[in-house]
Design a protein around this motif. Structure first.
Motif, PDB file in Angstrom:
ATOM      1  N   THR A 159      54.711  20.614  42.623  1.00 21.56           N
ATOM      2  CA  THR A 159      55.778  19.630  42.378  1.00 21.56           C
ATOM      3  C   THR A 159      55.290  18.249  42.810  1.00 21.56           C
ATOM      4  O   THR A 159      54.225  18.128  43.440  1.00 21.56           O
ATOM      5  N   SER A 160      56.115  17.233  42.551  1.00 20.02           N
ATOM      6  CA  SER A 160      55.704  15.864  42.907  1.00 20.02           C
ATOM      7  C   SER A 160      55.551  15.700  44.424  1.00 20.02           C
ATOM      8  O   SER A 160      54.818  14.819  44.889  1.00 20.02           O
ATOM      9  N   ALA A 161      56.207  16.558  45.198  1.00 19.63           N
ATOM     10  CA  ALA A 161      56.075  16.486  46.665  1.00 19.63           C
ATOM     11  C   ALA A 161      54.623  16.712  47.098  1.00 19.63           C
ATOM     12  O   ALA A 161      54.195  16.227  48.157  1.00 19.63           O
ATOM     13  N   ASP A 162      53.867  17.423  46.282  1.00 25.18           N
ATOM     14  CA  ASP A 162      52.465  17.694  46.633  1.00 25.18           C
ATOM     15  C   ASP A 162      51.601  16.433  46.588  1.00 25.18           C
ATOM     16  O   ASP A 162      50.463  16.444  47.062  1.00 25.18           O
ATOM     17  N   LEU A 163      52.131  15.369  45.999  1.00 27.53           N
ATOM     18  CA  LEU A 163      51.343  14.131  45.898  1.00 27.53           C
ATOM     19  C   LEU A 163      51.477  13.260  47.143  1.00 27.53           C
ATOM     20  O   LEU A 163      50.805  12.230  47.258  1.00 27.53           O
ATOM     21  N   ALA A 164      52.308  13.670  48.084  1.00 31.03           N
ATOM     22  CA  ALA A 164      52.520  12.868  49.301  1.00 31.03           C
ATOM     23  C   ALA A 164      51.223  12.680  50.082  1.00 31.03           C
ATOM     24  O   ALA A 164      51.045  11.674  50.769  1.00 31.03           O
ATOM     25  N   VAL A 165      50.313  13.633  49.981  1.00 31.81           N
ATOM     26  CA  VAL A 165      49.059  13.564  50.745  1.00 31.81           C
ATOM     27  C   VAL A 165      48.022  12.643  50.084  1.00 31.81           C
ATOM     28  O   VAL A 165      46.966  12.369  50.661  1.00 31.81           O
ATOM     29  N   LEU A 166      48.344  12.219  48.886  1.00 27.50           N
ATOM     30  CA  LEU A 166      47.344  11.510  48.079  1.00 27.50           C
ATOM     31  C   LEU A 166      46.785  10.233  48.733  1.00 27.50           C
ATOM     32  O   LEU A 166      45.561  10.061  48.756  1.00 27.50           O
ATOM     33  N   PRO A 167      47.612   9.325  49.259  1.00 30.52           N
ATOM     34  CA  PRO A 167      47.042   8.087  49.829  1.00 30.52           C
ATOM     35  C   PRO A 167      45.984   8.363  50.897  1.00 30.52           C
ATOM     36  O   PRO A 167      44.937   7.706  50.923  1.00 30.52           O
TER      37      PRO A 167
ATOM     38  N   LYS B 252      53.525   9.278  36.346  1.00 30.40           N
ATOM     39  CA  LYS B 252      53.667   7.898  36.857  1.00 30.40           C
ATOM     40  C   LYS B 252      52.682   7.608  37.992  1.00 30.40           C
ATOM     41  O   LYS B 252      52.910   6.726  38.816  1.00 30.40           O
ATOM     42  N   LEU B 253      51.614   8.338  37.993  1.00 27.61           N
ATOM     43  CA  LEU B 253      50.625   8.209  39.056  1.00 27.61           C
ATOM     44  C   LEU B 253      50.003   6.810  39.073  1.00 27.61           C
ATOM     45  O   LEU B 253      49.629   6.283  38.029  1.00 27.61           O
ATOM     46  N   ASP B 254      49.879   6.237  40.281  1.00 32.64           N
ATOM     47  CA  ASP B 254      49.231   4.936  40.400  1.00 32.64           C
ATOM     48  C   ASP B 254      48.097   5.120  41.400  1.00 32.64           C
ATOM     49  O   ASP B 254      48.263   4.935  42.593  1.00 32.64           O
ATOM     50  N   LEU B 255      46.950   5.530  40.896  1.00 37.38           N
ATOM     51  CA  LEU B 255      45.831   5.896  41.763  1.00 37.38           C
ATOM     52  C   LEU B 255      44.632   5.030  41.413  1.00 37.38           C
ATOM     53  O   LEU B 255      44.193   5.006  40.261  1.00 37.38           O
ATOM     54  N   GLN B 256      44.095   4.344  42.410  1.00 36.03           N
ATOM     55  CA  GLN B 256      42.950   3.461  42.171  1.00 36.03           C
ATOM     56  C   GLN B 256      41.630   4.202  42.338  1.00 36.03           C
ATOM     57  O   GLN B 256      40.661   3.660  42.857  1.00 36.03           O
ATOM     58  N   LEU B 257      41.592   5.420  41.955  1.00 38.92           N
ATOM     59  CA  LEU B 257      40.409   6.264  42.147  1.00 38.92           C
ATOM     60  C   LEU B 257      40.274   7.121  40.889  1.00 38.92           C
ATOM     61  O   LEU B 257      41.295   7.536  40.329  1.00 38.92           O
ATOM     62  N   PRO B 258      39.057   7.405  40.461  1.00 41.02           N
ATOM     63  CA  PRO B 258      38.936   8.276  39.291  1.00 41.02           C
ATOM     64  C   PRO B 258      39.540   9.651  39.588  1.00 41.02           C
ATOM     65  O   PRO B 258      39.394  10.153  40.709  1.00 41.02           O
ATOM     66  N   PHE B 259      40.194  10.226  38.606  1.00 38.20           N
ATOM     67  CA  PHE B 259      40.727  11.578  38.838  1.00 38.20           C
ATOM     68  C   PHE B 259      40.565  12.462  37.608  1.00 38.20           C
ATOM     69  O   PHE B 259      40.466  11.982  36.485  1.00 38.20           O
ATOM     70  N   MET B 260      40.519  13.750  37.902  1.00 33.68           N
ATOM     71  CA  MET B 260      40.380  14.765  36.860  1.00 33.68           C
ATOM     72  C   MET B 260      41.525  15.755  37.004  1.00 33.68           C
ATOM     73  O   MET B 260      42.182  15.819  38.038  1.00 33.68           O
ATOM     74  N   VAL B 261      41.709  16.540  35.953  1.00 38.18           N
ATOM     75  CA  VAL B 261      42.764  17.554  35.953  1.00 38.18           C
ATOM     76  C   VAL B 261      42.139  18.901  35.636  1.00 38.18           C
ATOM     77  O   VAL B 261      41.212  18.996  34.825  1.00 38.18           O
ATOM     78  N   SER B 262      42.655  19.937  36.288  1.00 40.08           N
ATOM     79  CA  SER B 262      42.220  21.302  35.963  1.00 40.08           C
ATOM     80  C   SER B 262      43.421  22.231  36.114  1.00 40.08           C
ATOM     81  O   SER B 262      44.515  21.811  36.468  1.00 40.08           O
ATOM     82  N   GLY B 263      43.169  23.490  35.869  1.00 39.31           N
ATOM     83  CA  GLY B 263      44.226  24.503  36.010  1.00 39.31           C
ATOM     84  C   GLY B 263      44.688  24.998  34.653  1.00 39.31           C
ATOM     85  O   GLY B 263      45.507  24.352  33.993  1.00 39.31           O
TER      86      GLY B 263
END
Ligand SMILES: O=C(O)c1ccccc1N[C@@H]1O[C@H](COP(=O)(O)O)[C@@H](O)[C@H]1O
Length: 219
Positions: A111-119, A155-166
């Motif tokens: 869920t979106s709550a899992d993105l809290a650790v992102l910064p 709505k991700l605002d991430l200043q880092l390259p990212f990939m998706v899997s799963g």
């Protein structure tokens, strides 16, 4: 926009060659004994030599200690370390400093709550991989063919390259890229005929499908 395509869990010379010839940007090697894709160091050395200079070599580990990482780095000579466990932010920083290699930290998403650790992780990692959170009791934290709700990343605002899997496959990779605007995709189960058994035609099909999305994307 070019899309990075990573084929993970390669374990034979033949399927590694297929991935390289089909144009994979990254080839992933799994070092996690409970996985059906786990590689011995001996095989890793051989496959590492084969891939050298043809694609970025990625070593996937799960909460590995320094001694294990050292052996992997010595034998595979990876270009990137994929940390697929519960490594803390401090541990990610430590691994980067110790091994002088770029690090891709995996964030398990349900869920979106899992993105809290992102910064916190974004401040120490070189890139992020968003993967489906494994179900409780799973024998491994990834490589299960499980899909997460890609809209969580919309709505991700991430200043880092990212990939998706799963749970990616030739059939859904275009939609995953469209929804997430990811700069890269990573697949393992979706190019296999059975757990750990890569299928050359599925690898080619996935890479073709991923490349076809590049014209649609404005990132
Ligand atoms: O592949 C494995 O067995 C594995 C073991 C432990 C952690 C991660 C693993 N795989 C990685 O998980 C993602 C998604 O895989 P899938 O396409 O859903 O099968 C990918 O990065 C795999 O390399």
């Amino acid at each position: 926009m070019p899309l990075l395509v990573k084929i993970c869990g390669l374990s034979t010379r033949e399927t590694l060659d297929t991935a390289l010839e089909a144009g994979a940007d990254m080839v992933g090697f799994v070092f996690f004994p409970p996985s059906p894709r786990h590689l011995s160091l001996e095989t890793a050395r051989e496959l590492g030599r084969q891939a050298k200079g043809r694609a970025a070599k990625v070593a996937l580990t799960v909460d590995a200690d320094d001694a294990t990482l050292e052996n992997i780095v010595e034998t595979l000579r990876p270009d990137l370390l994929q940390l697929h466990g519960k490594e803390t932010i401090a541990r990610v920083r430590d691994i980067k400093a110790t091994f002088s290699l770029p690090v891709m930290k995996v964030i398990a998403v349900e869920t979106s709550a899992d993105l809290a650790v992102l910064p916190g992780y974004a401040s120490v990692a070189d890139r992020i991989l968003f993967d489906a959170r494994a179900p409780r009791g799973a024998t491994r934290p990834g490589g299960l063919g499980a899909v997460f709700d890609w809209h969580v990343l919309e709505k991700l605002d991430l200043q880092l390259p990212f990939m998706v899997s799963g749970g990616l496959s030739a059939g859904n990779v275009a939609e995953a890229v469209r929804v997430t605007c990811a700069g890269g995709v990573d697949v393992s189960s979706g190019v296999e005929s059975a757990p750990g058994i890569k299928d050359p035609e599925m690898i080619r099909h996935f890479i073709r499908a991923a490349r076809a999305t590049e014209e649609l994307m404005v990132r």
